[in-house]
Scaffold this motif. Sequence first.
Motif, PDB file in Angstrom:
ATOM      1  N   ILE A   2      38.540  50.263  24.144  1.00  0.00           N
ATOM      2  CA  ILE A   2      39.745  49.426  24.136  1.00  0.00           C
ATOM      3  C   ILE A   2      39.460  48.174  23.313  1.00  0.00           C
ATOM      4  O   ILE A   2      38.733  47.281  23.760  1.00  0.00           O
ATOM      5  N   PRO A   3      40.026  48.072  22.108  1.00  0.00           N
ATOM      6  CA  PRO A   3      39.694  46.973  21.201  1.00  0.00           C
ATOM      7  C   PRO A   3      40.034  45.577  21.721  1.00  0.00           C
ATOM      8  O   PRO A   3      39.412  44.604  21.326  1.00  0.00           O
ATOM      9  N   GLN A   4      40.994  45.468  22.628  1.00  0.00           N
ATOM     10  CA  GLN A   4      41.370  44.155  23.159  1.00  0.00           C
ATOM     11  C   GLN A   4      40.308  43.575  24.099  1.00  0.00           C
ATOM     12  O   GLN A   4      40.267  42.380  24.339  1.00  0.00           O
ATOM     13  N   ILE A   5      39.445  44.442  24.636  1.00  0.00           N
ATOM     14  CA  ILE A   5      38.393  43.990  25.547  1.00  0.00           C
ATOM     15  C   ILE A   5      37.164  43.617  24.729  1.00  0.00           C
ATOM     16  O   ILE A   5      36.597  44.442  24.022  1.00  0.00           O
ATOM     17  N   LYS A   6      36.760  42.361  24.824  1.00  0.00           N
ATOM     18  CA  LYS A   6      35.611  41.855  24.062  1.00  0.00           C
ATOM     19  C   LYS A   6      34.347  41.754  24.908  1.00  0.00           C
ATOM     20  O   LYS A   6      33.249  41.657  24.383  1.00  0.00           O
ATOM     21  N   GLY A   7      34.505  41.740  26.224  1.00  0.00           N
ATOM     22  CA  GLY A   7      33.366  41.627  27.117  1.00  0.00           C
ATOM     23  C   GLY A   7      33.819  41.744  28.555  1.00  0.00           C
ATOM     24  O   GLY A   7      35.009  41.774  28.851  1.00  0.00           O
ATOM     25  N   VAL A   8      32.844  41.816  29.456  1.00  0.00           N
ATOM     26  CA  VAL A   8      33.118  41.937  30.894  1.00  0.00           C
ATOM     27  C   VAL A   8      32.251  40.936  31.634  1.00  0.00           C
ATOM     28  O   VAL A   8      31.063  40.785  31.331  1.00  0.00           O
ATOM     29  N   GLU A   9      32.846  40.254  32.586  1.00  0.00           N
ATOM     30  CA  GLU A   9      32.127  39.324  33.450  1.00  0.00           C
ATOM     31  C   GLU A   9      32.485  39.615  34.900  1.00  0.00           C
ATOM     32  O   GLU A   9      33.583  40.088  35.188  1.00  0.00           O
ATOM     33  N   ILE A  10      31.568  39.293  35.796  1.00  0.00           N
ATOM     34  CA  ILE A  10      31.803  39.483  37.222  1.00  0.00           C
ATOM     35  C   ILE A  10      32.406  38.218  37.804  1.00  0.00           C
ATOM     36  O   ILE A  10      31.888  37.126  37.603  1.00  0.00           O
ATOM     37  N   ASP A  11      33.501  38.399  38.521  1.00  0.00           N
ATOM     38  CA  ASP A  11      34.117  37.306  39.270  1.00  0.00           C
ATOM     39  C   ASP A  11      33.501  37.341  40.659  1.00  0.00           C
ATOM     40  O   ASP A  11      33.727  38.285  41.418  1.00  0.00           O
ATOM     41  N   SER A  12      32.723  36.330  40.980  1.00  0.00           N
ATOM     42  CA  SER A  12      32.022  36.304  42.265  1.00  0.00           C
ATOM     43  C   SER A  12      32.931  35.914  43.415  1.00  0.00           C
ATOM     44  O   SER A  12      32.564  36.052  44.574  1.00  0.00           O
ATOM     45  N   GLY A  13      34.116  35.400  43.093  1.00  0.00           N
ATOM     46  CA  GLY A  13      35.018  34.953  44.141  1.00  0.00           C
ATOM     47  C   GLY A  13      34.670  33.585  44.672  1.00  0.00           C
ATOM     48  O   GLY A  13      35.300  33.087  45.594  1.00  0.00           O
ATOM     49  N   ILE A  14      33.656  32.964  44.081  1.00  0.00           N
ATOM     50  CA  ILE A  14      33.225  31.636  44.515  1.00  0.00           C
ATOM     51  C   ILE A  14      33.747  30.629  43.505  1.00  0.00           C
ATOM     52  O   ILE A  14      33.472  30.730  42.312  1.00  0.00           O
ATOM     53  N   SER A  15      34.491  29.666  43.993  1.00  0.00           N
ATOM     54  CA  SER A  15      35.100  28.689  43.092  1.00  0.00           C
ATOM     55  C   SER A  15      34.047  27.753  42.503  1.00  0.00           C
ATOM     56  O   SER A  15      32.965  27.566  43.058  1.00  0.00           O
ATOM     57  N   ASP A  16      34.404  27.123  41.396  1.00  0.00           N
ATOM     58  CA  ASP A  16      33.514  26.152  40.754  1.00  0.00           C
ATOM     59  C   ASP A  16      33.225  24.983  41.690  1.00  0.00           C
ATOM     60  O   ASP A  16      32.128  24.436  41.674  1.00  0.00           O
ATOM     61  N   GLU A  17      34.201  24.623  42.517  1.00  0.00           N
ATOM     62  CA  GLU A  17      34.010  23.513  43.453  1.00  0.00           C
ATOM     63  C   GLU A  17      32.936  23.845  44.484  1.00  0.00           C
ATOM     64  O   GLU A  17      32.102  23.004  44.816  1.00  0.00           O
ATOM     65  N   ILE A  18      32.940  25.061  44.985  1.00  0.00           N
ATOM     66  CA  ILE A  18      31.930  25.464  45.971  1.00  0.00           C
ATOM     67  C   ILE A  18      30.554  25.488  45.325  1.00  0.00           C
ATOM     68  O   ILE A  18      29.573  25.026  45.919  1.00  0.00           O
ATOM     69  N   ILE A  19      30.464  25.987  44.117  1.00  0.00           N
ATOM     70  CA  ILE A  19      29.179  26.012  43.410  1.00  0.00           C
ATOM     71  C   ILE A  19      28.675  24.596  43.195  1.00  0.00           C
ATOM     72  O   ILE A  19      27.494  24.300  43.395  1.00  0.00           O
ATOM     73  N   GLU A  20      29.564  23.693  42.809  1.00  0.00           N
ATOM     74  CA  GLU A  20      29.181  22.301  42.585  1.00  0.00           C
ATOM     75  C   GLU A  20      28.656  21.661  43.871  1.00  0.00           C
ATOM     76  O   GLU A  20      27.629  20.982  43.861  1.00  0.00           O
ATOM     77  N   GLU A  21      29.334  21.893  44.992  1.00  0.00           N
ATOM     78  CA  GLU A  21      28.882  21.349  46.281  1.00  0.00           C
ATOM     79  C   GLU A  21      27.528  21.927  46.675  1.00  0.00           C
ATOM     80  O   GLU A  21      26.661  21.208  47.172  1.00  0.00           O
ATOM     81  N   ALA A  22      27.346  23.209  46.464  1.00  0.00           N
ATOM     82  CA  ALA A  22      26.069  23.849  46.777  1.00  0.00           C
ATOM     83  C   ALA A  22      24.942  23.249  45.947  1.00  0.00           C
ATOM     84  O   ALA A  22      23.837  23.016  46.453  1.00  0.00           O
ATOM     85  N   MET A  23      25.208  22.996  44.675  1.00  0.00           N
ATOM     86  CA  MET A  23      24.194  22.396  43.812  1.00  0.00           C
ATOM     87  C   MET A  23      23.840  20.989  44.279  1.00  0.00           C
ATOM     88  O   MET A  23      22.663  20.594  44.249  1.00  0.00           O
TER      89      MET A  23
END
Length: 99
Positions: free
Chosen positions: A69-90
């Motif tokens: 499928i030419p429109q797909i350039k790559g695949v990433e996993i959505d962990s379901g964890i928001s950037d805010e939660i990651i920031e607080e954890a850090m």
Amino acid sequence: MDEELRRDVEAVLNLFVRPQLSNHGGGLEVVDLDEDGILWVEMQGECAGCPSADDTAKGLVQKELVTRIPQIKGVEIDSGISDEIIEEAMKLFTHRQKQ
């Protein structure tokens, strides 16, 4: 993502990806396609949180979709964890390191 593209993505996943994932007790669902052509997926079952999930996303899922499928350039996993939660954890992790 328009309906035709979604049907194409789902067809590739159903034919080439999901059968292999289900052999390992796992699966995946499409979350979103961003403006850069990156398809975000959520790994499920035994694949969710698996140490090899990133390799699976790149080696199996991305390979199958990008080549078909030419429109797909790559695949990433959505962990379901928001950037805010990651920031607080850090912050917590950094704070503990200093003590």
